[in-house]
Design a protein around this motif. Structure first.
Motif, short mmCIF file in Angstrom:
data_model
loop_
_atom_site.label_atom_id
_atom_site.label_comp_id
_atom_site.label_asym_id
_atom_site.label_seq_id
_atom_site.Cartn_x
_atom_site.Cartn_y
_atom_site.Cartn_z
N TYR A 170 -11.23 6.66 -17.05
CA TYR A 170 -11.08 7.12 -15.67
C TYR A 170 -9.63 7.51 -15.38
CZ TYR A 170 -15.76 5.40 -14.74
OH TYR A 170 -17.12 5.21 -14.76
N ILE A 171 -8.70 6.65 -15.79
CA ILE A 171 -7.28 6.87 -15.51
C ILE A 171 -6.80 8.18 -16.12
CG2 ILE A 171 -4.96 5.97 -15.97
CD1 ILE A 171 -6.26 3.12 -15.72
N ILE A 186 -2.21 16.23 -13.16
CA ILE A 186 -2.71 14.86 -12.99
C ILE A 186 -2.07 14.22 -11.76
CG2 ILE A 186 -2.77 12.53 -13.99
CD1 ILE A 186 -3.20 13.82 -16.72
N ILE A 187 -0.77 14.47 -11.57
CA ILE A 187 -0.09 13.93 -10.38
C ILE A 187 -0.77 14.46 -9.12
CG2 ILE A 187 2.04 14.04 -9.02
CD1 ILE A 187 3.59 13.98 -11.69
N ALA A 188 -1.02 15.76 -9.07
CA ALA A 188 -1.66 16.36 -7.89
C ALA A 188 -3.04 15.74 -7.67
CB ALA A 188 -1.76 17.87 -8.07
N ASN A 189 -3.78 15.52 -8.74
CA ASN A 189 -5.11 14.91 -8.62
C ASN A 189 -5.01 13.47 -8.13
OD1 ASN A 189 -8.01 14.99 -8.89
ND2 ASN A 189 -7.74 13.67 -10.68
N ARG A 190 -4.02 12.73 -8.63
CA ARG A 190 -3.85 11.34 -8.19
C ARG A 190 -3.53 11.27 -6.70
NH1 ARG A 190 0.55 8.94 -11.87
NH2 ARG A 190 0.18 7.05 -10.66
N ILE A 191 -2.66 12.17 -6.24
CA ILE A 191 -2.30 12.19 -4.81
C ILE A 191 -3.50 12.62 -3.97
CG2 ILE A 191 -0.83 13.31 -3.08
CD1 ILE A 191 1.42 13.29 -5.25
N ALA A 192 -4.25 13.63 -4.43
CA ALA A 192 -5.45 14.07 -3.70
C ALA A 192 -6.49 12.95 -3.63
CB ALA A 192 -6.04 15.32 -4.35
N THR A 193 -6.67 12.24 -4.75
CA THR A 193 -7.61 11.11 -4.78
C THR A 193 -7.16 10.03 -3.81
OG1 THR A 193 -8.22 11.57 -7.07
CG2 THR A 193 -8.65 9.34 -6.27
N TYR A 194 -5.86 9.76 -3.78
CA TYR A 194 -5.32 8.78 -2.85
C TYR A 194 -5.65 9.17 -1.40
CZ TYR A 194 -2.07 6.26 0.11
OH TYR A 194 -1.55 5.49 1.11
N LYS A 195 -5.36 10.41 -1.06
CA LYS A 195 -5.59 10.87 0.31
C LYS A 195 -7.06 10.77 0.70
CE LYS A 195 -1.77 14.16 0.70
NZ LYS A 195 -1.43 15.59 0.79
N LYS A 196 -7.94 11.13 -0.22
CA LYS A 196 -9.37 11.18 0.09
C LYS A 196 -10.02 9.80 0.07
CE LYS A 196 -13.71 13.09 -1.62
NZ LYS A 196 -14.37 13.56 -2.82
N GLU A 197 -9.72 9.00 -0.95
CA GLU A 197 -10.44 7.75 -1.18
C GLU A 197 -9.67 6.50 -0.78
OE1 GLU A 197 -12.29 7.55 -5.04
OE2 GLU A 197 -12.46 9.74 -5.12
N PHE A 252 0.82 -1.20 0.00
CA PHE A 252 0.00 0.00 0.00
C PHE A 252 0.85 1.25 0.00
CE2 PHE A 252 -3.06 2.84 2.28
CZ PHE A 252 -4.17 2.64 1.47
N GLY A 253 0.35 2.29 -0.61
CA GLY A 253 1.02 3.58 -0.58
C GLY A 253 0.55 4.42 -1.75
N PRO A 254 0.85 5.71 -1.70
CA PRO A 254 0.42 6.62 -2.75
C PRO A 254 1.17 6.37 -4.06
CG PRO A 254 1.82 7.75 -1.18
CD PRO A 254 1.59 6.38 -0.63
N PRO A 255 0.69 6.98 -5.15
CA PRO A 255 1.40 6.87 -6.43
C PRO A 255 2.84 7.35 -6.25
CG PRO A 255 -0.70 8.00 -6.73
CD PRO A 255 -0.50 7.84 -5.25
N GLY A 256 3.80 6.54 -6.73
CA GLY A 256 5.20 6.92 -6.64
C GLY A 256 5.90 6.46 -5.38
N ALA A 257 5.21 5.71 -4.52
CA ALA A 257 5.81 5.27 -3.25
C ALA A 257 6.82 4.14 -3.44
CB ALA A 257 4.72 4.83 -2.27
N THR A 259 2.13 8.83 -19.51
CA THR A 259 1.80 10.25 -19.58
C THR A 259 1.17 10.76 -18.28
OG1 THR A 259 -0.33 9.69 -20.58
CG2 THR A 259 1.48 10.21 -22.08
N ASP A 260 0.54 9.86 -17.51
CA ASP A 260 -0.07 10.30 -16.24
C ASP A 260 0.98 10.66 -15.20
OD1 ASP A 260 0.56 7.53 -16.16
OD2 ASP A 260 -0.85 7.19 -14.53
N ASP A 261 2.24 10.28 -15.42
CA ASP A 261 3.33 10.62 -14.51
C ASP A 261 4.00 11.94 -14.89
OD1 ASP A 261 3.01 8.33 -12.97
OD2 ASP A 261 4.63 7.23 -13.94
N ALA A 262 3.70 12.48 -16.06
CA ALA A 262 4.42 13.65 -16.56
C ALA A 262 3.68 14.96 -16.32
CB ALA A 262 4.69 13.49 -18.06
#
Length: 188
Positions: free
Chosen positions: A53-54, A142-153, A7-12, A135-138
């Motif tokens: 979605y991605i 999108i990175i900020a949204n992925r991290i925010a989604t991780y934190k929230k959901e 488990f962990g956020p994107p990029g962990a 492209t989702d890593d660049a």
């Protein structure tokens, strides 16, 4: 059977560490990201749906993800255990996974949660974008949204396993080898 939720956020570093755990413990590595990317590349119906979605940095709906994961588990009846990488991402998914695995007498053994500061995550993802073609890593938005989604959901899933006394938080900063050693120690 050893069933681990990595488990962990994107990029962990889940994918990197999952490969090492897979080798050491002879586990089957199930990465929902890899499964989705294979379906996207193959232009399957699931792949097209997942991509929609991605591309927005959002999570793929639970029912799609759960169905796909069950079919992947069933492809490995002789497995000594599984590493679930990128799943579960919601408490509903965690409950569905527990129900499914309990019915097969192979519950989750533990959740290993990689803890990495947000700025480090952003740097790692931007670096990964240079070599992965993802492209989702660049895209910083999108990175900020992925991290925010991780934190929230997604982050609340840790509470689900903590309530079962199965959560172990691992410092995810340092050399790859040092992090691997921390994971091995946590597994015991």
């Amino acid at each position: 059977m050893l069933n681990i939720v990595l488990f962990g956020p994107p990029g962990a570093g889940k994918g990197t560490q999952a490969e090492r755990l897979k080798e050491k413990y002879s586990l089957v590595h199930l990465s929902t990201g890899d499964i989705f990317r294979a379906n996207i590349k193959g232009e399957t119906e699931l792949g097209k749906l997942a991509k929609s979605y991605i591309d927005k940095g959002a999570l793929v709906p639970d029912e799609v993800t759960i169905g796909l994961l069950k079919s992947e588990v069933e492809k490995h009846p002789e497995a000594k255990g599984f590493i679930f990488d990128g799943f579960p991402r919601t408490t509903a998914q965690a409950e569905a996974l527990d129900t499914y695995l309990d019915a097969n007498n192979s519950p989750i053994t533990l959740m290993l949660a990689l803890d990495v500061p947000e700025e480090e995550l952003k740097n790692r993802l931007m670096e990964r974008a240079k070599t992965s073609g993802r492209t989702d890593d660049a895209d910083p938005a999108i990175i900020a949204n992925r991290i925010a989604t991780y934190k929230k959901e997604t982050a609340p899933v840790a509470d689900f396993y903590d309530a079962q006394d199965k959560l172990k938080t691992i410092d995810g900063v340092g050399s790859i080898d040092a992090i691997t050693e921390r994971l091995y120690e946590a597994i015991g």
